[in-house]
Write an enzyme that holds these catalytic residues in place. Structure first.
Site, mmCIF file in Angstrom:
data_model
loop_
_atom_site.group_PDB
_atom_site.id
_atom_site.type_symbol
_atom_site.label_atom_id
_atom_site.label_comp_id
_atom_site.label_asym_id
_atom_site.label_seq_id
_atom_site.Cartn_x
_atom_site.Cartn_y
_atom_site.Cartn_z
ATOM 1 N N HIS A 174 -24.868 65.612 23.890
ATOM 2 C CA HIS A 174 -25.891 66.505 23.327
ATOM 3 C C HIS A 174 -26.949 66.822 24.390
ATOM 4 O O HIS A 174 -27.370 67.968 24.539
ATOM 5 C CB HIS A 174 -26.612 65.836 22.147
ATOM 6 C CG HIS A 174 -25.774 65.612 20.932
ATOM 7 N ND1 HIS A 174 -25.670 64.381 20.303
ATOM 8 C CD2 HIS A 174 -24.990 66.460 20.205
ATOM 9 C CE1 HIS A 174 -24.888 64.491 19.245
ATOM 10 N NE2 HIS A 174 -24.445 65.734 19.177
ATOM 11 N N LYS A 217 -22.368 63.515 4.618
ATOM 12 C CA LYS A 217 -21.968 62.146 4.928
ATOM 13 C C LYS A 217 -23.234 61.296 5.016
ATOM 14 O O LYS A 217 -24.309 61.800 5.326
ATOM 15 C CB LYS A 217 -21.190 62.120 6.242
ATOM 16 C CG LYS A 217 -21.834 63.010 7.295
ATOM 17 C CD LYS A 217 -20.892 63.434 8.375
ATOM 18 C CE LYS A 217 -21.656 64.409 9.269
ATOM 19 N NZ LYS A 217 -20.965 65.072 10.253
ATOM 20 N N ARG A 229 -16.359 71.025 23.163
ATOM 21 C CA ARG A 229 -15.863 70.034 24.127
ATOM 22 C C ARG A 229 -14.413 70.284 24.492
ATOM 23 O O ARG A 229 -14.004 70.111 25.627
ATOM 24 C CB ARG A 229 -15.974 68.611 23.530
ATOM 25 C CG ARG A 229 -17.379 68.135 23.334
ATOM 26 C CD ARG A 229 -17.414 66.962 22.395
ATOM 27 N NE ARG A 229 -16.970 67.372 21.064
ATOM 28 C CZ ARG A 229 -17.117 66.656 19.960
ATOM 29 N NH1 ARG A 229 -17.654 65.456 20.023
ATOM 30 N NH2 ARG A 229 -16.714 67.103 18.795
ATOM 31 N N SER A 270 -20.780 61.365 18.361
ATOM 32 C CA SER A 270 -21.642 60.375 17.702
ATOM 33 C C SER A 270 -20.777 59.416 16.878
ATOM 34 O O SER A 270 -21.021 58.214 16.839
ATOM 35 C CB SER A 270 -22.649 61.069 16.776
ATOM 36 O OG SER A 270 -23.486 61.917 17.512
HETATM 37 O O1 PNS Z 1 -23.551 68.040 14.381
HETATM 38 P P1 PNS Z 1 -22.721 68.733 13.361
HETATM 39 O O2 PNS Z 1 -22.514 67.831 12.168
HETATM 40 O O3 PNS Z 1 -21.443 69.264 13.936
HETATM 41 O O4 PNS Z 1 -23.574 70.017 12.851
HETATM 42 C C1 PNS Z 1 -23.100 70.850 11.826
HETATM 43 C C2 PNS Z 1 -24.194 71.833 11.379
HETATM 44 C C3 PNS Z 1 -25.469 71.093 11.023
HETATM 45 C C4 PNS Z 1 -24.484 72.804 12.482
HETATM 46 C C5 PNS Z 1 -23.643 72.626 10.150
HETATM 47 O O5 PNS Z 1 -23.132 71.730 9.218
HETATM 48 C C6 PNS Z 1 -24.711 73.481 9.467
HETATM 49 O O6 PNS Z 1 -25.151 74.458 10.014
HETATM 50 N N1 PNS Z 1 -25.122 73.064 8.233
HETATM 51 C C7 PNS Z 1 -26.163 73.752 7.490
HETATM 52 C C8 PNS Z 1 -25.587 74.499 6.277
HETATM 53 C C9 PNS Z 1 -24.981 75.791 6.753
HETATM 54 O O7 PNS Z 1 -25.662 76.710 7.135
HETATM 55 N N2 PNS Z 1 -23.640 75.808 6.811
HETATM 56 C C10 PNS Z 1 -22.944 76.891 7.477
HETATM 57 C C11 PNS Z 1 -22.456 77.925 6.541
HETATM 58 S S1 PNS Z 1 -20.806 78.054 7.033
#
Ligand code: PNS
Length: 160
Positions: A19, A43, A92, A130
């Site tokens: 990150h 989660k 990645r 993570s």
């Molecule tokens: O670190 P991560 O878990 O890969 O991040 C995922 C994240 C937070 C970017 C994604 O789950 C997100 O944007 N969640 C907020 C709800 C939302 O807007 N979902 C996308 C609509 S498809």
């Protein structure tokens, strides 16, 4: 001159050196970078939100154009509210691509004016996540070079 604000969203449970690598690349390209931590994770997070934010603030301190914030609900609503032009995500490996493409296209459908920009972290971190870091610590393995020292300390304290 137009100033570009990018949002780098994620769970950051916890922040890894992968990150940080992406944050550095983003901070070098965009005028301002907001690291946005998702509050309501589906989660169960290992680290509660305040701890995830605190660690991020500490490790991003060196970059003057990087800010840490929290968000809830739809990412595009938050990005709109912050008047961001860009959502930054890291890729990645090919295995990340399918999910990231879906996310980016859904976000574009919801808000066509916000562009998703993908960047690749250094290949040194291409295996890092993570989730795996937490597993290694839980099973007593070493994670030096994978997370900042302060994160490793907190991880070890958590699994004790
Ligand atoms: O670190 P991560 O878990 O890969 O991040 C995922 C994240 C937070 C970017 C994604 O789950 C997100 O944007 N969640 C907020 C709800 C939302 O807007 N979902 C996308 C609509 S498809």
């Amino acid at each position: 001159m137009k100033s570009i604000l990018a949002i780098y969203p994620g769970s950051f449970d916890p922040v890894t050196n992968g990150h940080l690598d992406l944050i550095e690349r983003g901070a070098n390209i965009f005028d301002r970078l907001v690291v946005a931590v998702l509050q309501n994770l589906e989660k169960d997070p290992l680290f509660p939100l305040p701890e995830r934010v605190e660690m991020l603030k500490e490790v991003t301190h060196p970059w003057r154009n990087v800010e840490v914030d929290i968000f809830n609900g739809l990412l595009v609503d938050y990005a709109r509210q912050r008047k961001a032009q860009v959502i930054l995500r890291g890729i990645r490996a090919i295995s990340d691509y399918e999910y990231e493409l879906q996310l980016a296209l859904m976000n574009r459908k919801l808000e066509p004016t916000i562009e998703t920009v993908f960047m690749m972290p250094s290949e040194a971190y291409s295996f890092l996540s993570s989730r795996l870091v937490k597993e290694v610590v839980r099973l007593g393995g070493p994670v030096d070079g994978m997370v900042p020292p302060l994160v490793e300390k907190r991880l070890r304290a958590k699994v004790k």
